[in-house]
Design a protein around this motif. Structure first.
Motif, PDB file in Angstrom:
ATOM      1  N   ILE A  34       0.835  -1.213   0.000  1.00  0.00           N
ATOM      2  CA  ILE A  34       0.000   0.000   0.000  1.00  0.00           C
ATOM      3  C   ILE A  34       0.864   1.256   0.000  1.00  0.00           C
ATOM      4  O   ILE A  34       0.608   2.199  -0.757  1.00  0.00           O
ATOM      5  N   GLU A  35       1.899   1.268   0.814  1.00  0.00           N
ATOM      6  CA  GLU A  35       2.755   2.459   0.897  1.00  0.00           C
ATOM      7  C   GLU A  35       3.520   2.701  -0.392  1.00  0.00           C
ATOM      8  O   GLU A  35       3.719   3.841  -0.793  1.00  0.00           O
ATOM      9  N   TYR A  36       3.933   1.637  -1.065  1.00  0.00           N
ATOM     10  CA  TYR A  36       4.738   1.793  -2.278  1.00  0.00           C
ATOM     11  C   TYR A  36       3.876   2.104  -3.503  1.00  0.00           C
ATOM     12  O   TYR A  36       4.176   3.020  -4.267  1.00  0.00           O
ATOM     13  N   PHE A  37       2.793   1.345  -3.699  1.00  0.00           N
ATOM     14  CA  PHE A  37       2.008   1.465  -4.927  1.00  0.00           C
ATOM     15  C   PHE A  37       0.843   2.441  -4.821  1.00  0.00           C
ATOM     16  O   PHE A  37       0.380   2.963  -5.831  1.00  0.00           O
ATOM     17  N   LYS A  38       0.341   2.667  -3.609  1.00  0.00           N
ATOM     18  CA  LYS A  38      -0.755   3.624  -3.392  1.00  0.00           C
ATOM     19  C   LYS A  38      -1.910   3.432  -4.385  1.00  0.00           C
ATOM     20  O   LYS A  38      -2.239   4.334  -5.164  1.00  0.00           O
ATOM     21  N   PRO A  39      -2.551   2.259  -4.368  1.00  0.00           N
ATOM     22  CA  PRO A  39      -3.630   2.000  -5.326  1.00  0.00           C
ATOM     23  C   PRO A  39      -4.804   2.963  -5.138  1.00  0.00           C
ATOM     24  O   PRO A  39      -5.092   3.395  -4.012  1.00  0.00           O
ATOM     25  N   LEU A  40      -5.454   3.293  -6.252  1.00  0.00           N
ATOM     26  CA  LEU A  40      -6.525   4.294  -6.270  1.00  0.00           C
ATOM     27  C   LEU A  40      -7.861   3.684  -6.669  1.00  0.00           C
ATOM     28  O   LEU A  40      -7.917   2.650  -7.342  1.00  0.00           O
ATOM     29  N   ALA A  41      -8.945   4.375  -6.291  1.00  0.00           N
ATOM     30  CA  ALA A  41     -10.293   3.957  -6.665  1.00  0.00           C
ATOM     31  C   ALA A  41     -10.376   3.743  -8.169  1.00  0.00           C
ATOM     32  O   ALA A  41      -9.756   4.482  -8.947  1.00  0.00           O
ATOM     33  N   GLN A  42     -11.108   2.719  -8.554  1.00  0.00           N
ATOM     34  CA  GLN A  42     -11.367   2.327  -9.939  1.00  0.00           C
ATOM     35  C   GLN A  42     -10.188   1.641 -10.626  1.00  0.00           C
ATOM     36  O   GLN A  42     -10.316   1.217 -11.772  1.00  0.00           O
ATOM     37  N   GLN A  43      -9.050   1.534  -9.945  1.00  0.00           N
ATOM     38  CA  GLN A  43      -7.987   0.722 -10.529  1.00  0.00           C
ATOM     39  C   GLN A  43      -8.408  -0.741 -10.469  1.00  0.00           C
ATOM     40  O   GLN A  43      -9.305  -1.115  -9.706  1.00  0.00           O
ATOM     41  N   LYS A  44      -7.748  -1.571 -11.275  1.00  0.00           N
ATOM     42  CA  LYS A  44      -8.099  -2.986 -11.379  1.00  0.00           C
ATOM     43  C   LYS A  44      -6.935  -3.836 -10.855  1.00  0.00           C
ATOM     44  O   LYS A  44      -5.815  -3.727 -11.361  1.00  0.00           O
TER      45      LYS A  44
END
Length: 192
Positions: A34-44
């Motif tokens: 989570i800290e490295y990639f920081k995924p965002l809403a609507q990503q798959k």
């Protein structure tokens, strides 16, 4: 080292981990991701469902986080010897297959090929991103079919310390490895 030797060695190392160690390592891997990639809403995100008897990383931490942030979640399912990507939701139904592995009831392939992240199970990964799985080749075939922009990310309890000598030309390396200690990138064909 040969894949067969490394597969056996890391199966044994993983088998020796306690439930508490697996829980703590999984939490650290999740946090590092989570800290490295920081995924965002609507990503798959394509992510595996752990096989608990094999002491795989607890990816439930990831899926709970993704659902709470409107990140789209897809999981693998083997249908007719092919790995497909089934989209799941917080209320999706699951069943145990013939091998005792939890998988979605649905056999509907999402058809999605442009994943932002593909979180991949493995037993071992060397410093070049070469991975050792269970030897069936499902993920290599899957990696071949998806967008080249999809980030292929392995999650493992152990950092690389031995090279895989018998890499096959059809083996597709990972882009990253997330461990309890580090996030490693393989874009330069070696650790950054």
């Amino acid at each position: 080292m040969k894949k067969s030797y490394l597969r056996k060695k890391y199966l044994e190392k993983r088998e020796s981990l306690s439930d508490e160690e697996i829980f703590q390592h999984s939490e650290n891997i999740f946090r590092n991701f989570i800290e490295y990639f920081k995924p965002l809403a609507q990503q798959k995100v394509h992510i595996f469902i752990p096989i608990h008897k094999f002491k795989e990383v607890n990816t439930g931490l990831f899926t709970d986080y993704f659902f709470s942030r409107n990140i789209k979640v897809f999981v693998p399912k083997i249908v007719d010897t092919k790995l497909i990507a089934v989209e799941i939701f917080a209320d999706s139904k699951f069943e145990l297959n013939n091998w005792g592995i939890s998988e979605p009831v649905s056999n509907e392939d999402s058809g999605v090929l442009d994943f932002d992240y593909i979180i991949t199970p493995l037993l071992y990964c060397d410093k070049f991103g070469n991975r050792i799985g269970y030897g069936k080749g499902f993920y290599d075939g899957f990696f071949e079919s998806v967008s080249k922009e999809s980030k292929k990310i392995g999650v493992n309890y152990f950092n690389p310390d031995e090279n895989i000598d018998d890499v096959w030309e059809g083996d597709i390396p990972l882009d990253y490895l997330v461990t309890p200690r580090d996030v490693l990138s393989f874009f330069n064909k070696g650790l950054e």
